[in-house]
Design a protein around this motif. Sequence first.
Motif, mmCIF file in Angstrom:
data_model
loop_
_atom_site.group_PDB
_atom_site.id
_atom_site.type_symbol
_atom_site.label_atom_id
_atom_site.label_comp_id
_atom_site.label_asym_id
_atom_site.label_seq_id
_atom_site.Cartn_x
_atom_site.Cartn_y
_atom_site.Cartn_z
ATOM 1 N N ILE A 160 0.894 -1.097 0.048
ATOM 2 C CA ILE A 160 -0.028 -0.030 0.037
ATOM 3 C C ILE A 160 0.933 1.150 -0.138
ATOM 4 O O ILE A 160 0.680 2.295 -0.731
ATOM 5 N N ASN A 161 1.990 1.337 0.641
ATOM 6 C CA ASN A 161 2.870 2.394 0.828
ATOM 7 C C ASN A 161 3.672 2.671 -0.421
ATOM 8 O O ASN A 161 3.801 3.737 -0.856
ATOM 9 N N ARG A 162 4.238 1.420 -0.771
ATOM 10 C CA ARG A 162 5.167 1.550 -1.875
ATOM 11 C C ARG A 162 4.526 1.887 -3.210
ATOM 12 O O ARG A 162 5.031 2.594 -4.084
ATOM 13 N N ASP A 163 3.251 1.153 -3.378
ATOM 14 C CA ASP A 163 2.295 1.875 -4.605
ATOM 15 C C ASP A 163 1.523 2.802 -4.470
ATOM 16 O O ASP A 163 0.659 2.974 -5.460
ATOM 17 N N GLY A 200 -0.324 16.547 10.188
ATOM 18 C CA GLY A 200 1.288 16.572 10.356
ATOM 19 C C GLY A 200 1.629 15.189 10.309
ATOM 20 O O GLY A 200 2.879 14.811 10.104
ATOM 21 N N MET A 201 0.743 14.163 10.283
ATOM 22 C CA MET A 201 1.104 12.623 10.284
ATOM 23 C C MET A 201 1.798 12.244 9.068
ATOM 24 O O MET A 201 2.485 11.203 8.792
ATOM 25 N N GLU A 202 1.212 12.911 7.736
ATOM 26 C CA GLU A 202 1.848 12.557 6.302
ATOM 27 C C GLU A 202 3.028 12.741 6.471
ATOM 28 O O GLU A 202 3.977 11.728 5.842
ATOM 29 N N LYS A 203 3.816 13.905 6.998
ATOM 30 C CA LYS A 203 5.155 14.054 7.000
ATOM 31 C C LYS A 203 5.841 12.826 7.788
ATOM 32 O O LYS A 203 6.921 12.324 7.451
ATOM 33 N N ILE A 204 5.303 12.398 9.020
ATOM 34 C CA ILE A 204 6.093 11.657 9.819
ATOM 35 C C ILE A 204 5.889 10.201 9.227
ATOM 36 O O ILE A 204 6.855 9.477 9.092
ATOM 37 N N ARG A 205 4.882 9.912 8.426
ATOM 38 C CA ARG A 205 4.660 8.752 7.740
ATOM 39 C C ARG A 205 5.712 8.487 6.960
ATOM 40 O O ARG A 205 5.996 7.480 6.587
ATOM 41 N N ASP A 206 5.959 9.615 5.900
ATOM 42 C CA ASP A 206 7.002 9.362 4.858
ATOM 43 C C ASP A 206 8.412 9.055 5.483
ATOM 44 O O ASP A 206 8.960 8.455 4.916
#
Length: 486
Positions: A160-163, A200-206
């Motif tokens: 899910i993350n890779r694609d 702000g979670m998207e930045k941390i998730r990346d």
Amino acid sequence: MTYTGRGSVRPHFVLVPMLLQGHTIPMADMACLLAERGAQVSFITTPVNAVRLAGFVADVEAACLAVRLVELRFPAAEFGLPDGCENMDMVQGKDLLLNFMEACAALREPLKAHLRHSAPCCIVSDKMQWWTGDVARELGVPRVTFNGYCGFSSLARYIINRDKVLEHVTDENKLITIQGFPTPLELTRPQCPGSLSFPGMEKIRDKIYEEELRCDGEVINSFRELETLYIESFEQMRRKKVWTIGPMCLRDSNTMAARGNKASMDEAQCLQWLDSMKPGSVIFVSFGSLACTIPQQLVELGLGLEASKKPFIWVIKAGAKFPEVEEWLADGFEERVKDRGMIIRGWAPQVMILWHQAIGGFMTHCGWNSTIEGICAGVPMITWPHFAEQFLNEKLVVDVLKTGVKVGVKGLTEWGNEQQEVMVTRDVVETSLSTLMDEGEAAEKLRVRAKDYAIKARRAFDEEGSSNNNIRLLIQEMGNTTNASG
């Protein structure tokens, strides 16, 4: 069993858990697994969390294991958090979660300073502690991530993350086919890991994902015999070593019995109640430390338990936060079910309860710690996922292992959102309990399969068991790195 690698340097592992109970507990078990086999372990924590780990420290000292708790000051005030807010379950509201994650990352320099003179061979850190990758690179040691997911969920999450599967999905109800997964897998957006978000979670998730790609391998709290296809597929897709060293709660064949022998007064009362019940007759209901079920849903669940006429133990979060639930409990419910129901407020000795012969089923939120504990106990499950990867764990239990039944919840129970509607009615609760606990061929097959996986879990820690071998290999490989550089 001791370390037998080359040279005389004792491998020194540094463990950095996420400051959240469900993530810390399996890493505490990991510390014992490593130390029991001859490694030295530094377990990184903070003062408030160290208090919570007092029982763990006592057990380590009693067993004379080379595990040392290292307390680093947590900068709560510097990041706008209340004094003493050092665990994610203490954060009041989603708006402060980013502050908490940033405060965790600020432990980078204190940890680096501590480790400069302690010669670690490896840092094993929770995937959420992404900043430890910088520490490991500066010290010139490997960083292995601890993955709190099972192999099934780890693989799905990675794809899910890779694609970037969720990037253009706007319809919350549309089924998404996960391409590249070794067996058919469809999920809606809310059922995917990563769907729970905060500012702000998207930045941390990346950052978490980037550091996972750079790590030197992953440790998983699972065992090969449980989900061979998914673990092997994950390893092949990641092109990194995956050490399955679980179930970590099952360190040896005597562990569970030993835990029962050290029961507190509350545990003794619970044991006494369970001893009075028929074998396999009691349903255990618990949704973990972080899941926050709304008051109306708790009432509906309770009425379903009452209507089922089944004996039950129900772990419930009520108290001052949900006074209306306490009022409802006191307004006749507890009196009506007192002969066949035990209500536990707050913490419960979950492992001890699950392993008692009176337990015949486990209604769970499908957090991986709870799921693997249910598997080890050989107990079939009623699955009630709330968020994160819990919907994936449900699919593993129900569709792959075939040791559980779904309660049927489809939507996300948002952490911190107390305005949601009831998702599961009392009638559905009653029906799912009947399906799991009643006599009949289908329910019996669930029980037989659950017992079979419990046997396989114990065998993983036999002398030549898969998890036992993987722990030895992890120590040997990292120990050899230490000796080679020394």
